[in-house]
Structure formats: structure tokens, C-alpha cells
Design an enzyme around this catalytic site. Sequence first.
Site, PDB file in Angstrom:
ATOM      1  N   HIS A  74       0.835  -1.205   0.000  1.00 61.47           N
ATOM      2  CA  HIS A  74       0.000   0.000   0.000  1.00 61.47           C
ATOM      3  C   HIS A  74       0.864   1.247   0.000  1.00 61.47           C
ATOM      4  O   HIS A  74       1.924   1.282   0.635  1.00 61.47           O
ATOM      5  CB  HIS A  74      -0.952   0.007   1.201  1.00 61.47           C
ATOM      6  CG  HIS A  74      -0.284   0.000   2.540  1.00 61.47           C
ATOM      7  ND1 HIS A  74       0.018   1.149   3.241  1.00 61.47           N
ATOM      8  CD2 HIS A  74       0.156  -1.016   3.326  1.00 61.47           C
ATOM      9  CE1 HIS A  74       0.594   0.840   4.397  1.00 61.47           C
ATOM     10  NE2 HIS A  74       0.704  -0.471   4.475  1.00 61.47           N
ATOM     11  N   ASP A  76      -0.725   4.216   0.810  1.00 60.81           N
ATOM     12  CA  ASP A  76      -1.328   5.149   1.773  1.00 60.81           C
ATOM     13  C   ASP A  76      -0.584   5.048   3.110  1.00 60.81           C
ATOM     14  O   ASP A  76       0.066   4.042   3.404  1.00 60.81           O
ATOM     15  CB  ASP A  76      -2.834   4.887   1.952  1.00 60.81           C
ATOM     16  CG  ASP A  76      -3.155   3.512   2.499  1.00 60.81           C
ATOM     17  OD1 ASP A  76      -2.475   2.535   2.108  1.00 60.81           O
ATOM     18  OD2 ASP A  76      -4.075   3.392   3.323  1.00 60.81           O
ATOM     19  N   ASP A 107       6.491   1.715   6.648  1.00 60.88           N
ATOM     20  CA  ASP A 107       5.124   1.161   6.516  1.00 60.88           C
ATOM     21  C   ASP A 107       4.343   1.968   5.496  1.00 60.88           C
ATOM     22  O   ASP A 107       3.630   2.885   5.861  1.00 60.88           O
ATOM     23  CB  ASP A 107       4.429   1.169   7.870  1.00 60.88           C
ATOM     24  CG  ASP A 107       3.052   0.532   7.813  1.00 60.88           C
ATOM     25  OD1 ASP A 107       2.735  -0.116   6.804  1.00 60.88           O
ATOM     26  OD2 ASP A 107       2.284   0.694   8.775  1.00 60.88           O
ATOM     27  N   GLU A 141      -5.117   0.679   2.785  1.00 60.03           N
ATOM     28  CA  GLU A 141      -4.777  -0.353   3.762  1.00 60.03           C
ATOM     29  C   GLU A 141      -4.912   0.195   5.166  1.00 60.03           C
ATOM     30  O   GLU A 141      -5.342  -0.504   6.078  1.00 60.03           O
ATOM     31  CB  GLU A 141      -3.354  -0.863   3.528  1.00 60.03           C
ATOM     32  CG  GLU A 141      -3.081  -2.242   4.146  1.00 60.03           C
ATOM     33  CD  GLU A 141      -2.653  -2.176   5.606  1.00 60.03           C
ATOM     34  OE1 GLU A 141      -2.781  -3.200   6.290  1.00 60.03           O
ATOM     35  OE2 GLU A 141      -2.203  -1.124   6.064  1.00 60.03           O
ATOM     36  N   GLU A 142      -4.549   1.459   5.345  1.00 59.43           N
ATOM     37  CA  GLU A 142      -4.571   2.058   6.682  1.00 59.43           C
ATOM     38  C   GLU A 142      -5.959   2.618   7.020  1.00 59.43           C
ATOM     39  O   GLU A 142      -6.190   3.056   8.140  1.00 59.43           O
ATOM     40  CB  GLU A 142      -3.530   3.181   6.777  1.00 59.43           C
ATOM     41  CG  GLU A 142      -2.104   2.757   6.423  1.00 59.43           C
ATOM     42  CD  GLU A 142      -1.433   1.921   7.504  1.00 59.43           C
ATOM     43  OE1 GLU A 142      -2.125   1.480   8.436  1.00 59.43           O
ATOM     44  OE2 GLU A 142      -0.218   1.698   7.400  1.00 59.43           O
ATOM     45  N   GLU A 170       5.032  -5.606   3.889  1.00 62.75           N
ATOM     46  CA  GLU A 170       4.844  -4.916   5.178  1.00 62.75           C
ATOM     47  C   GLU A 170       6.078  -5.112   6.057  1.00 62.75           C
ATOM     48  O   GLU A 170       6.792  -6.098   5.931  1.00 62.75           O
ATOM     49  CB  GLU A 170       3.621  -5.504   5.918  1.00 62.75           C
ATOM     50  CG  GLU A 170       2.285  -5.212   5.271  1.00 62.75           C
ATOM     51  CD  GLU A 170       1.737  -3.820   5.576  1.00 62.75           C
ATOM     52  OE1 GLU A 170       2.451  -3.029   6.244  1.00 62.75           O
ATOM     53  OE2 GLU A 170       0.618  -3.527   5.132  1.00 62.75           O
ATOM     54  N   HIS A 368       4.045   4.048  12.173  1.00 62.53           N
ATOM     55  CA  HIS A 368       2.942   4.824  12.763  1.00 62.53           C
ATOM     56  C   HIS A 368       3.429   5.808  13.842  1.00 62.53           C
ATOM     57  O   HIS A 368       2.604   6.410  14.526  1.00 62.53           O
ATOM     58  CB  HIS A 368       1.843   3.906  13.355  1.00 62.53           C
ATOM     59  CG  HIS A 368       1.134   3.074  12.337  1.00 62.53           C
ATOM     60  ND1 HIS A 368      -0.167   2.627  12.502  1.00 62.53           N
ATOM     61  CD2 HIS A 368       1.518   2.621  11.123  1.00 62.53           C
ATOM     62  CE1 HIS A 368      -0.531   1.919  11.444  1.00 62.53           C
ATOM     63  NE2 HIS A 368       0.483   1.894  10.597  1.00 62.53           N
TER      64      HIS A 368
HETATM   65 ZN   LIG Z   1       1.344  -1.197   6.377  1.00 63.86          ZN
END
Ligand SMILES: [Zn+2]
Length: 395
Positions: A74, A76, A107, A141-142, A170, A368
Site C-alpha cells: 500500500h 497510503d 510502513d 490499507e490504513e 509490510e 505509525h
Molecule cells: Zn502497512
Amino acid sequence: MNLPVDPAANLAALIRCPSVTPAEGGALSALQAMLAPMGFAIDRPTFSEDGTPDVENLYGRLSGNGPHLMFAGHTDVVPVGDEADWTHPPFAAEVADGWMFGRGAVDMKGGIACFVAAIARHIEANGAPKGSVSLLITGDEEGPSINGTVKLLDWAAKRGESWDAAIVGEPTNPEALGDMIKIGRRGSISGDIVVHGRQGHAAYPHLADNPVPGIVTLVDALLSPAFDQGTGNFQPTNLEVTTVDVGNPATNVIPARAKASFNIRFNDTWTAETLQAEIHNRLDRAAARRKLRPGRGEKINFELIWRDRPSPVFLTRDEKLTAGLSASVEAVTGRKPVLSTSGGTSDARFIKDHCPVVEFGLVGQTMHMVDERVALSDLETLTRIYQRFLEDWFA
Ligand SMILES: [Zn+2]
């Protein structure tokens, strides 16, 4: 030909696109600009559903004669929080002391950047792969994960696409690159129990029916005995009680109802169905065995409500994929990765319905977080691992 062989340059281009879910932010266009010169055919389907934002996705395929490898991920990213907390701006891809800073660095724009560089190097060294390589990249995805991987897989399958194996990029490594490949996941189910009683005065309990002893009894039945001892590839099944709520502010009132919620992460001893049956049995037995209060004969009056759709357990048993990737990691890093099924769910749970899938990417420590960052040396190492895998898998 100017191929995207430098993972740091690829990553910088991706980080500079502020693609916070569900915004495309230019990230898919940046990726397309890397893939097109290598001969990838690119599609950018947008998916919609009532109540969720439209999301743009990317499917790129480099076609050849031979097996078909999918790389999934992903572009995003999660929000940055307070930008002032960042040492380096989150969408600038600044490099300091051997680290590149930015939201998505690990990520998982970093994983995509490395995979793209690995294909580019493979093409430079060996020409086009002896088979097909596809990138299945979502922008969702997020977020709610409604207009992303599931629909993209269906969309591609309807066009006749099928795959022999998939890698999800990932961040799977807890401490250092080479720690861990994920070869499956535990399943997950969540539920609520509500015990119904009758409100009344705390001094006149015989006129009321207190649901609190009932919820305690039922929660206790969920917690023991253990569901299993774990299996060869999985940790023991675990149930966590996530909340117990009565919501009663008064000390002189017996409440009318009590509620508890739980989540279970389960291994391949169970399916979602057999585990749900086990939970029903435990609660029914406990409700019949124990009394709400001494002298009261009836069963605990409860409801069990399952939340969401269960996430199934899966394990990938494709030797060419799991052993091949493991050997590539070991050849490049000198370390033997753990083949793990730990952690939360990922999009691999959808891909596994189409082909064998494993996950391997960067080190997840800063994902994150403020100051998300990746070591430039890790970008180079992961690129070499992916390239090594491509060479072996297409050999
Ligand atoms: Zn991820």
C-alpha cells in the site's frame, strides 16, 4: 535506459507524496513513473462504496512466459499527528546520520521502493524475468480497507489474472532486517456478552436481579480453561476481555444489565465456526451451572453477539516461496529468519484466497510513530534480498 535501481531515490519520491488515507497524494503516479520504463502495463482502478471514500489503486504487470509473482502493498500512510513533533518534516524524505525520515518510510513505501529497485536491478543484470511480475498496490490499507486489496484482487481475477505466489512488503522485522518472515496469521473474532437482570434497590435484592455476578461468571468461563497449547506453527489461542461495562453511577441501585466484550486470536486448532461453538458451549454451561444469587434457580439470562466478520487463520505451506525467501534472507544477511505467524491481521488474509502468500519487509520499530525512519543500509539490504529472491524464484 534509466531504471529505478536506487531504493533511496524511489523511497524519497514516494515519501514526498502526502498520501494519507484515502488521498492518492501523487504516490501512485510516482510509482507508475518508476514502473512504466521497465515495461509494466499499469491500471489505476478507483473503487467506491456508500459511506466510504473513493480510493484509487494500482495494478502493474510485467508479462513474460513462466510463473507469476505478485508483490502486494500500500502507498497510503497514517496521519502524521502534530508535525511540530517531528525532527524532520514528515513528507520531505530528509536524510540524516544514515536514516531517511518520513511517514511511510517503513510502513510501507520503503518496501515498495526496494521491490521496484530489485526488479530494476534484475532487468539490468538478467533482462526481463522468466515469468510475470505484478504489483498490486492499494491506497486503502490504513483506512477502512473496503475499496482496496479485496476489490483489487477481485478486479484483477475477473480480468483473468492468476498468481503463483505473493510477497507482501509490510514491515515484518521486529529488531533487525532478517529477523522474521510471516508465513501465516492467527484468526480473529470478537464478541459481546450482555447479561440481563432487573433493576432495583440495593437494600431489597430479592425484588431485583443483579446481572453483575452473572457477567463475572460468564467472563470467568471464557478465560479458563486454556483453549489449546499452541501448534507447531502457532502460539496458543488467546482470549482477551477488552471491556466489562455496567455503567452504574449509584451505590444504592442494582443495575439492569451488564456487558462484556472480548477478542480471540486463534490458531489452526480451530476454525471461526468451531471456536464460536466452543464459546457458546462454555457460556451455556456456565449460565446453567451457576446461580445469579443464592436461592435463585434460573439460568443466567444472557445474549452473545458476534461482531464484524471473523478473520480466518491461515498458514502458507509453499516451500518454493517460504524456503526460497528464507534462503534469500540468509544469503544476504547471514541470518536465518524466524518463520512466524504472530501479530495482527494484514492484507495477506485476502491474498491467501488467490495464491500462497508470505510477508517480508523492513524493520517495523518506527511504524505509525513520530519520526518514522529507515536506515539507508536497510533499504540496500532489502533490495538485495528481493533481487536474490527474484533470481532464484524465476530460475
Ligand atoms: Zn502497512
